[in-house]
Motif scaffolding. Structure first.
Motif, PDB file in Angstrom:
ATOM      1  N   UNK A 128       3.264 -15.174   9.094  1.00  0.00           N
ATOM      2  CA  UNK A 128       3.408 -14.059   8.279  1.00  0.00           C
ATOM      3  C   UNK A 128       4.782 -14.159   8.097  1.00  0.00           C
ATOM      4  N   UNK A 129       5.336 -14.351   6.678  1.00  0.00           N
ATOM      5  CA  UNK A 129       6.651 -14.306   6.325  1.00  0.00           C
ATOM      6  C   UNK A 129       7.265 -13.600   5.275  1.00  0.00           C
ATOM      7  N   UNK A 130       8.225 -12.999   5.493  1.00  0.00           N
ATOM      8  CA  UNK A 130       8.904 -12.306   4.380  1.00  0.00           C
ATOM      9  C   UNK A 130       9.660 -13.344   3.563  1.00  0.00           C
ATOM     10  N   UNK A 131       9.476 -13.109   2.321  1.00  0.00           N
ATOM     11  CA  UNK A 131      10.311 -14.092   1.429  1.00  0.00           C
ATOM     12  C   UNK A 131      11.027 -13.145   0.352  1.00  0.00           C
ATOM     13  N   UNK A 183      -3.234  -6.481  11.991  1.00  0.00           N
ATOM     14  CA  UNK A 183      -3.519  -5.881  10.693  1.00  0.00           C
ATOM     15  C   UNK A 183      -2.493  -4.650  10.443  1.00  0.00           C
ATOM     16  N   UNK A 184      -1.499  -4.642  10.966  1.00  0.00           N
ATOM     17  CA  UNK A 184      -0.437  -3.436  10.584  1.00  0.00           C
ATOM     18  C   UNK A 184      -0.640  -2.284  11.278  1.00  0.00           C
ATOM     19  N   UNK A 185      -1.745  -2.338  12.445  1.00  0.00           N
ATOM     20  CA  UNK A 185      -2.032  -1.167  12.918  1.00  0.00           C
ATOM     21  C   UNK A 185      -0.895  -0.858  13.683  1.00  0.00           C
ATOM     22  N   UNK A 226       2.762  -0.252  -0.191  1.00  0.00           N
ATOM     23  CA  UNK A 226       3.803   0.406   0.706  1.00  0.00           C
ATOM     24  C   UNK A 226       4.252  -0.672   1.430  1.00  0.00           C
ATOM     25  N   UNK A 227       5.288  -0.170   2.604  1.00  0.00           N
ATOM     26  CA  UNK A 227       6.019  -1.208   3.251  1.00  0.00           C
ATOM     27  C   UNK A 227       5.296  -2.035   4.370  1.00  0.00           C
ATOM     28  N   UNK A 228       4.048  -1.393   4.770  1.00  0.00           N
ATOM     29  CA  UNK A 228       3.441  -2.321   5.947  1.00  0.00           C
ATOM     30  C   UNK A 228       2.098  -2.947   5.395  1.00  0.00           C
ATOM     31  N   UNK A 229       1.827  -3.970   5.447  1.00  0.00           N
ATOM     32  CA  UNK A 229       0.705  -4.634   5.265  1.00  0.00           C
ATOM     33  C   UNK A 229      -0.387  -4.538   6.076  1.00  0.00           C
ATOM     34  N   UNK A 230      -1.254  -3.852   5.961  1.00  0.00           N
ATOM     35  CA  UNK A 230      -2.455  -3.409   6.766  1.00  0.00           C
ATOM     36  C   UNK A 230      -3.898  -3.949   6.166  1.00  0.00           C
TER      37      UNK A 230
END
Length: 398
Positions: free
Chosen positions: A104-107, A317-319, A380-384
């Motif tokens: 999982x990458x932030x681009x 899953x962002x939990x 939002x800022x969290x990918x869940x």
């Protein structure tokens, strides 16, 4: 990278059913379907090439990290029970084969590509990435359209490599593939089942005789000291969509130590060191200031006056993820059942400026080769677990 509007196919549900992707209506944000083809992400070829290069670089550094952890026997940091330390080390030293994983990458849409985590043991979103978005590309973007996606072909090649070169098995050799049937409610976990069924399709194309089973039905045969399926058939080679960190703590966990020669598992036991977010701490320790890494530590102390994120070492899953601002105040958080295993703390990443969306690039690796990407987005800022899957394509110019 840019997000563009796209006209959904009128029969998109029926078309997705045809490629074995049936959980497209799984609820996401706002009650919308998980699969979203009313939009698409467009990439320039140069961006794709940089993501591909970063994926290969990150995989190589992860292999360096595993070698370091095994040699230094740093298993306790990862919460691996002591009886299984040697199992992990032997699995690595004997080069037990791997099929796949997903970074999982932030681009940020410019130059920065940063690792958020490595889903190295049980990554999902496979069938929608490999099959569904490729079908969408051909039917929505027209002849000549392109996409960074060779997952299907590479999975077949990797399974064939494992069957012939690694395991020395003939054409038609049995391969079990297992997923968890339910979470205690009796309802089939469709996402896991579809993922394993798709993996079976690629393994069959590589010459395996596949058999789908459920984890709940795997038994231990005491007299023969081996695992068997519900029909009593010995399990000699198995792909499992079931986490190693669960396996080593469950009732049957001890039998794993007795069955190493009798049963070969994919993904292998050494993936315990990559599917744990403690890996992020070790990577930053070994490769500080690496352009594809975010600062990560075992405590939040280094992040005074800097935004950061806390993540459970084994979360999914962002939990149980919390985002903090520069003053240490939580500005977003997800609930969940993780955290007893401890947390790591990672600098907050920058994402592409897509209005109203945070888009994470899932970059796949098959064997040791980058194989394609997927995009999941949230508001939002969290990918869940309420993220939507949006397909992508490559364009020649902005």
């Amino acid at each position: 990278m840019r997000r563009v509007d796209s006209v959904p196919r009128p029969d998109w549900r029926a078309r997705l059913d045809e490629v074995g992707f049936s959980f497209y209506d799984m609820e996401s944000e706002g009650g919308r379907p998980y699969w979203n083809e009313s939009a698409a992400y467009a990439f320039r070829l140069e961006e794709i090439e940089r993501i591909e290069a970063a994926t290969k670089e990150l995989f190589d550094r992860c292999m360096d990290a595993v070698e370091h952890i095994v040699r230094k026997r740093r298993y306790a940091e990862f919460g691996i029970p002591t009886p299984f330390h040697d199992l992990v080390g032997e699995s690595w030293d004997e080069d037990d084969p791997t099929v796949y994983g997903r970074f999982d990458l932030a681009y940020d849409g410019d130059r920065a590509i940063k690792l958020l985590e490595f889903n190295a043991d049980t990554p999902t979103s496979l069938v929608e990435t490999a099959a569904a978005q490729w079908q969408w590309l051909a039917e929505s973007r027209g002849e000549g359209a392109d996409q960074f996606n060779s997952l299907h072909e590479q999975l077949i090649e990797q399974w064939q490599h494992i069957r012939t070169s690694r395991w020395g098995l003939p054409d038609g050799a049995r391969l079990h593939l297992a997923s968890l049937h339910d979470s205690g409610d009796g309802e089939l976990i469709v996402e896991d089942f579809d993922t394993v069924a798709y993996m079976a399709e690629t393994a069959e194309a590589a010459g395996f005789d596949t058999k789908l089973v459920f984890v709940e039905d795997i038994k231990w045969q005491t007299d023969e000291a081996r695992f068997v399926d519900a029909d009593g058939e010995p399990i000699r080679h198995i792909f499992k969509l079931y986490p190693w960190e669960w396996m080593v703590t469950e009732q049957f966990g001890g039998f794993l130590l007795r069955s190493r020669e009798a049963t070969r598992w994919v993904e292998p036991a050494w993936k315990l060191l990559l599917s744990n977010k403690q890996l992020l701490v070790v990577l930053w320790e070994l490769f500080p200031d690496h352009p594809n890494l975010l600062p990560a530590f075992a405590t939040a102390e280094p992040f005074r006056r800097r935004p950061y994120v806390s993540k459970p070492r084994l979360g999914r899953e962002g939990a149980n993820v919390t985002v903090f601002d520069g003053s240490g105040f939580p500005i977003a958080e997800n609930g969940g059942g993780y955290g007893d295993e401890g947390f790591i703390y990672q600098a907050r990443a920058r994402f592409a400026p897509i209005r109203g969306k945070t888009a994470i690039v899932g970059s796949w690796i098959v064997g040791e080769t980058p194989a394609g990407i997927d995009l999941r987005e949230t508001s939002g800022p969290i990918t869940g677990d309420l993220a939507e899957f949006v397909p992508h394509f490559i364009e020649d110019s902005p």
